[in-house]
Enzyme design. Structure first.
Site, PDB file in Angstrom:
ATOM      1  N   PHE A  30     -19.315   6.123  15.625  1.00  0.00           N
ATOM      2  CA  PHE A  30     -19.481   7.475  16.178  1.00  0.00           C
ATOM      3  C   PHE A  30     -18.704   8.505  15.344  1.00  0.00           C
ATOM      4  O   PHE A  30     -18.534   9.653  15.767  1.00  0.00           O
ATOM      5  CB  PHE A  30     -18.987   7.518  17.636  1.00  0.00           C
ATOM      6  CG  PHE A  30     -19.790   6.648  18.560  1.00  0.00           C
ATOM      7  CD1 PHE A  30     -20.827   7.182  19.316  1.00  0.00           C
ATOM      8  CD2 PHE A  30     -19.534   5.286  18.665  1.00  0.00           C
ATOM      9  CE1 PHE A  30     -21.583   6.379  20.161  1.00  0.00           C
ATOM     10  CE2 PHE A  30     -20.294   4.468  19.503  1.00  0.00           C
ATOM     11  CZ  PHE A  30     -21.316   5.011  20.250  1.00  0.00           C
ATOM     12  N   SER A  31     -18.256   8.108  14.185  1.00  0.00           N
ATOM     13  CA  SER A  31     -17.309   8.893  13.389  1.00  0.00           C
ATOM     14  C   SER A  31     -17.788  10.315  13.059  1.00  0.00           C
ATOM     15  O   SER A  31     -18.825  10.504  12.412  1.00  0.00           O
ATOM     16  CB  SER A  31     -17.034   8.141  12.089  1.00  0.00           C
ATOM     17  OG  SER A  31     -16.384   8.975  11.160  1.00  0.00           O
ATOM     18  N   ASN A  32     -16.995  11.305  13.482  1.00  0.00           N
ATOM     19  CA  ASN A  32     -17.291  12.694  13.094  1.00  0.00           C
ATOM     20  C   ASN A  32     -17.095  12.885  11.592  1.00  0.00           C
ATOM     21  O   ASN A  32     -17.747  13.729  10.983  1.00  0.00           O
ATOM     22  CB  ASN A  32     -16.369  13.658  13.846  1.00  0.00           C
ATOM     23  CG  ASN A  32     -16.665  13.688  15.335  1.00  0.00           C
ATOM     24  OD1 ASN A  32     -17.814  13.594  15.739  1.00  0.00           O
ATOM     25  ND2 ASN A  32     -15.626  13.804  16.150  1.00  0.00           N
ATOM     26  N   HIS A  33     -16.185  12.119  11.030  1.00  0.00           N
ATOM     27  CA  HIS A  33     -15.890  12.225   9.601  1.00  0.00           C
ATOM     28  C   HIS A  33     -17.069  11.745   8.751  1.00  0.00           C
ATOM     29  O   HIS A  33     -17.521  12.447   7.836  1.00  0.00           O
ATOM     30  CB  HIS A  33     -14.628  11.416   9.297  1.00  0.00           C
ATOM     31  CG  HIS A  33     -14.422  11.122   7.857  1.00  0.00           C
ATOM     32  ND1 HIS A  33     -14.138  12.108   6.936  1.00  0.00           N
ATOM     33  CD2 HIS A  33     -14.470   9.955   7.154  1.00  0.00           C
ATOM     34  CE1 HIS A  33     -14.024  11.556   5.728  1.00  0.00           C
ATOM     35  NE2 HIS A  33     -14.223  10.264   5.838  1.00  0.00           N
ATOM     36  N   LEU A  34     -17.595  10.545   9.053  1.00  0.00           N
ATOM     37  CA  LEU A  34     -18.748  10.048   8.287  1.00  0.00           C
ATOM     38  C   LEU A  34     -19.937  10.986   8.457  1.00  0.00           C
ATOM     39  O   LEU A  34     -20.699  11.225   7.520  1.00  0.00           O
ATOM     40  CB  LEU A  34     -19.139   8.634   8.735  1.00  0.00           C
ATOM     41  CG  LEU A  34     -18.167   7.508   8.381  1.00  0.00           C
ATOM     42  CD1 LEU A  34     -18.729   6.170   8.860  1.00  0.00           C
ATOM     43  CD2 LEU A  34     -17.871   7.461   6.883  1.00  0.00           C
TER      44      LEU A  34
END
Ligand SMILES: *Cc1c(COP(=O)(O)O)cnc(C)c1O
Length: 303
Positions: free
Chosen positions: A75-79
């Site tokens: 769920f990574s906002n960064h990726l």
């Protein structure tokens, strides 16, 4: 000259972000003034503090990476932010994702797939080596001419981008509040403060002592103008509670302020609780950083 362009413009990044005055009818709120720095409005896709942390990577069109590799959860906002930026800028992007979602990708992963990201699902043991010197060297050999960016975009170079949250804010404040996971956002804010100002982090996971050490590793010197509040993680990273979800719903409805339960919801919950117990001196000017993250709150149901 002709292939020079403004990267922020090309990505649709909107800066500076607005400051929203916030006057809830919560007990104790009448004693202070609150403004919310709306970094969730930086971009509809690129999450607020992830852009701040990555902005240095993309700041100069002449030195854009030839390829990027990074790490994150499903769920990574960064990726998600990196995947979008790399797609828009035609930079090949490899994502090492913790866990095997190949049979049932999350909405975040489906966006990455649509943007042409090369996804490698890695097990927890391999993922746990993401900061190891030897493992990173192996990755560098396997991916030549590729810029490796740590999980969350949290590296020393990320602090400069975070500092601009403060430098672009003309409003004066006594304390700035933000969520803490890897600590680079809080560290960036701390390094931009005037001596009389303070920073307060809200831990979004269980990590007494550990989160402080993450923040300290980014700071040039020990200072005592900041601390982390550890009572508002609601059981751990991405864990929620009924009172948290109720608060998110009521703030979203009454204040035109969209929140999600992993970061910004926990910060506002903490703020409400601390106002009720008079943690802030009378007349304090409080600046709350809304770090974004709304994409991570999308449901996992397949549309
Ligand atoms: C990643 C993230 C954070 C945590 O920031 P750190 O610099 O890792 O402490 C906070 N808010 C949002 C929306 C995030 O995506």
């Amino acid at each position: 000259m002709s292939n020079h362009f403004n990267v922020e413009q090309k990505l649709g990044i909107k800066l500076p972000t607005p400051l929203q005055s916030f006057s809830p009818d919560w007990p104790g709120a009448e004693r202070v003034s609150i403004h919310i720095k709306r970094d969730d409005l930086i971009h509809s896709v690129v999450s607020g503090n992830k852009w701040r942390k990555l902005s240095g990577v993309f700041s100069d069109p002449a030195t854009l990476p030839n390829a990027i590799l990074s790490f994150g959860g499903g769920f990574s906002n960064h990726l998600h932010a990196l995947g979008y930026c790399c797609h828009q800028l035609n930079i090949p992007f490899t994502a090492l994702v913790r866990g095997d979602y190949s049979a049932n990708p999350t909405p975040m992963l489906r966006d990455l797939i649509n943007w042409g990201t090369r996804i490698r699902y890695v097990n927890r043991i391999e993922y746990s080596r993401r900061h190891d010197h030897d493992y990173l060297n192996q990755l560098r050999l396997a991916h030549p001419d590729t810029t490796l960016i740590p999980e969350g975009g949290s590296q020393q170079a990320a602090l400069t981008g975070v500092q601009s949250v403060i430098t672009e804010t003309e409003h004066n404040f006594d304390v700035v509040i933000c969520p803490v996971a890897s600590g680079a956002t809080l560290a960036g804010l701390i390094t931009a403060l005037e001596p009389q100002q303070r920073a307060m982090g809200i831990a979004v996971l269980k990590g007494v002592g550990y989160l402080e050490s993450l923040v300290e590793q980014f700071l040039p010197a020990r200072t005592d103008n900041w601390h982390i509040a550890h009572d508002f993680h609601h059981g751990g990273y991405a864990k929620t509670s009924a009172p948290l979800l109720t608060l998110i719903q009521s703030v979203s409805e009454q204040h035109q302020l969209p929140l999600e339960p992993v970061y910004s919801g926990k910060v506002l919950f903490a703020l409400k609780s601390m106002l009720a117990s008079h943690v802030f001196a009378q007349g304090s000017r409080i600046l709350v950083l809304h770090t974004g993250g709304l994409q991570g709150a999308r449901s996992t149901k397949v549309e």
